[in-house]
Motif scaffolding. Sequence first.
Motif, PDB file in Angstrom:
ATOM      1  N   ILE A  74       0.761  -1.003   0.000  1.00  0.00           N
ATOM      2  CA  ILE A  74      -0.043   0.173  -0.222  1.00  0.00           C
ATOM      3  C   ILE A  74       0.875   1.488   0.184  1.00  0.00           C
ATOM      4  CG2 ILE A  74      -1.791   1.356   1.279  1.00  0.00           C
ATOM      5  CD1 ILE A  74      -2.683  -1.355   2.361  1.00  0.00           C
ATOM      6  N   ALA A  75       2.100   1.178   0.764  1.00  0.00           N
ATOM      7  CA  ALA A  75       2.769   2.347   0.710  1.00  0.00           C
ATOM      8  C   ALA A  75       3.410   2.943  -0.547  1.00  0.00           C
ATOM      9  CB  ALA A  75       3.988   2.125   1.890  1.00  0.00           C
ATOM     10  N   SER A  76       3.822   1.569  -1.193  1.00  0.00           N
ATOM     11  CA  SER A  76       4.423   2.050  -2.474  1.00  0.00           C
ATOM     12  C   SER A  76       3.391   2.498  -3.620  1.00  0.00           C
ATOM     13  CB  SER A  76       5.185   0.679  -3.113  1.00  0.00           C
ATOM     14  OG  SER A  76       4.177  -0.401  -3.579  1.00  0.00           O
ATOM     15  N   LEU A  77       2.346   2.161  -3.631  1.00  0.00           N
ATOM     16  CA  LEU A  77       1.214   2.490  -4.430  1.00  0.00           C
ATOM     17  C   LEU A  77       0.935   4.085  -4.005  1.00  0.00           C
ATOM     18  CD1 LEU A  77      -1.543   2.338  -6.095  1.00  0.00           C
ATOM     19  CD2 LEU A  77      -2.790   1.430  -4.186  1.00  0.00           C
ATOM     20  N   SER A  78       0.713   4.294  -2.518  1.00  0.00           N
ATOM     21  CA  SER A  78       0.496   5.512  -2.117  1.00  0.00           C
ATOM     22  C   SER A  78       1.391   6.669  -2.687  1.00  0.00           C
ATOM     23  CB  SER A  78       0.123   5.551  -0.712  1.00  0.00           C
ATOM     24  OG  SER A  78      -0.158   6.831  -0.236  1.00  0.00           O
ATOM     25  N   ARG A  79       2.531   6.196  -2.536  1.00  0.00           N
ATOM     26  CA  ARG A  79       3.811   7.235  -3.011  1.00  0.00           C
ATOM     27  C   ARG A  79       3.687   7.671  -4.491  1.00  0.00           C
ATOM     28  NH1 ARG A  79       6.819   3.884   0.604  1.00  0.00           N
ATOM     29  NH2 ARG A  79       7.656   2.683  -1.164  1.00  0.00           N
ATOM     30  N   HIS A 118      -2.225  13.788  -4.733  1.00  0.00           N
ATOM     31  CA  HIS A 118      -3.114  13.653  -3.487  1.00  0.00           C
ATOM     32  C   HIS A 118      -3.058  12.121  -3.297  1.00  0.00           C
ATOM     33  CE1 HIS A 118      -5.899  13.586  -6.689  1.00  0.00           C
ATOM     34  NE2 HIS A 118      -6.219  12.519  -6.197  1.00  0.00           N
ATOM     35  N   PRO A 119      -3.232  11.393  -2.061  1.00  0.00           N
ATOM     36  CA  PRO A 119      -3.079  10.100  -1.716  1.00  0.00           C
ATOM     37  C   PRO A 119      -4.470   9.514  -2.392  1.00  0.00           C
ATOM     38  CG  PRO A 119      -3.606  11.168   0.267  1.00  0.00           C
ATOM     39  CD  PRO A 119      -3.185  12.480  -0.820  1.00  0.00           C
ATOM     40  N   PRO A 120      -4.370   8.240  -2.285  1.00  0.00           N
ATOM     41  CA  PRO A 120      -5.408   7.343  -2.810  1.00  0.00           C
ATOM     42  C   PRO A 120      -6.427   7.417  -2.133  1.00  0.00           C
ATOM     43  CG  PRO A 120      -3.295   5.878  -2.933  1.00  0.00           C
ATOM     44  CD  PRO A 120      -2.927   7.236  -2.036  1.00  0.00           C
ATOM     45  N   THR A 121      -6.292   7.610  -0.623  1.00  0.00           N
ATOM     46  CA  THR A 121      -7.631   7.853   0.126  1.00  0.00           C
ATOM     47  C   THR A 121      -8.160   9.222   0.035  1.00  0.00           C
ATOM     48  OG1 THR A 121      -5.963   8.823   1.768  1.00  0.00           O
ATOM     49  CG2 THR A 121      -6.477   6.647   2.203  1.00  0.00           C
ATOM     50  N   ALA A 122      -7.712  10.092  -0.475  1.00  0.00           N
ATOM     51  CA  ALA A 122      -8.353  11.325  -1.020  1.00  0.00           C
ATOM     52  C   ALA A 122      -9.284  11.069  -2.234  1.00  0.00           C
ATOM     53  CB  ALA A 122      -7.219  12.538  -1.029  1.00  0.00           C
ATOM     54  N   ALA A 123      -8.630  10.513  -3.164  1.00  0.00           N
ATOM     55  CA  ALA A 123      -9.285  10.328  -4.116  1.00  0.00           C
ATOM     56  C   ALA A 123     -10.691   9.216  -3.953  1.00  0.00           C
ATOM     57  CB  ALA A 123      -8.525   9.285  -5.194  1.00  0.00           C
ATOM     58  N   ARG A 124     -10.485   8.251  -2.806  1.00  0.00           N
ATOM     59  CA  ARG A 124     -11.796   7.542  -2.838  1.00  0.00           C
ATOM     60  C   ARG A 124     -12.724   8.436  -2.001  1.00  0.00           C
ATOM     61  NH1 ARG A 124     -11.417   1.407  -1.086  1.00  0.00           N
ATOM     62  NH2 ARG A 124     -11.666   1.480  -3.292  1.00  0.00           N
ATOM     63  N   ARG A 125     -11.980   9.405  -1.060  1.00  0.00           N
ATOM     64  CA  ARG A 125     -13.164  10.089  -0.487  1.00  0.00           C
ATOM     65  C   ARG A 125     -13.923  11.256  -1.473  1.00  0.00           C
ATOM     66  NH1 ARG A 125      -9.094  10.824   3.488  1.00  0.00           N
ATOM     67  NH2 ARG A 125      -8.536  12.735   2.460  1.00  0.00           N
TER      68      ARG A 125
END
Length: 321
Positions: free
Chosen positions: A297-302, A310-317
Amino acid sequence: MFRRSDRPLGATILVLPDASLMSLAATLDPLRAANRVSGAECYRWRVVSVDGKPVATSCGLPVQVDGPFRPQEACDLLIVVAAFNVARHVAPAVLAAVRQGARRAALVGGVEAGSWVLARAGLLDQRQATTHWEDLEDFAARFPQVRAIPDRWVIDGAVFTTGGAAPTLDFMLALIRARQGFAAALNVASLYVYEEMRLPSDAQPLVSLGRAGRMESRVAHAIGIMEANLDSPLPIASIAAQVKCSSRTLEGLFRDIVQTSPAAYYQSLRLQAARRLITDTDLGMAEIAVRTGFASIASLSRAFRRRFGHPPTAARRGSKA
């Protein structure tokens, strides 16, 4: 207009009654798709009608609009979408409004029978232009001051015309390619499973032959391999061997045609896939990382943050908002 730029482009799309729903979609949806694949607001638009009321398209389906056409407002791109019964829908006041709007726009376009509107407004005088192939002969006879040609789409100075829905999609992809790059245009085309990206000078009544022969075959083959191996990324050397060239040759081909390296394009494909899974599904981040070839998850997020800001969590929100 047709140059690399990160500045958002503002479009006003004037839809006339009896317009083709498919031509409207080919005009508008690539802008939405370009924003989606880029993760940024590259394009803004207003869909308008003459009076601000919903417009009945040629298939009978009404299209809701954002309001009335306000020709005094400046825009980058003014596009008139029309199809049937143009003479009935363009009273002198409408033509005057189109002329006024054209003076406030950097580029003016006529989609399908929108060419007839521009010609009636005097905006195509002494210019090359096209329209739908069924009407091209009549168009040339009706407007002898216009140099009518059977191309799919035409740009002459600050005016463009297209021959229908598919040529309009070609034009919009060309615009996206010029402003956001080849990879962005290819990603947008892929959303529609569209493999044409035809040249403007291609005559309209041609049978579709697909992308073969229009892109360097080794690049097309390499991209196909990448798309088939998003979850387990292959070394570029392995891909080069499969397309029967050296890594150095493949690197040069990608830089010439796609304007980026094979590795960067491969990662872009994986990140686009990750973004679709994040925004369109409820899969966990760990599963998405696995499906798109990231070790954690960390490598995906970077990588995601570097690509989209922006991070993946922001895209989901954002997708749930």
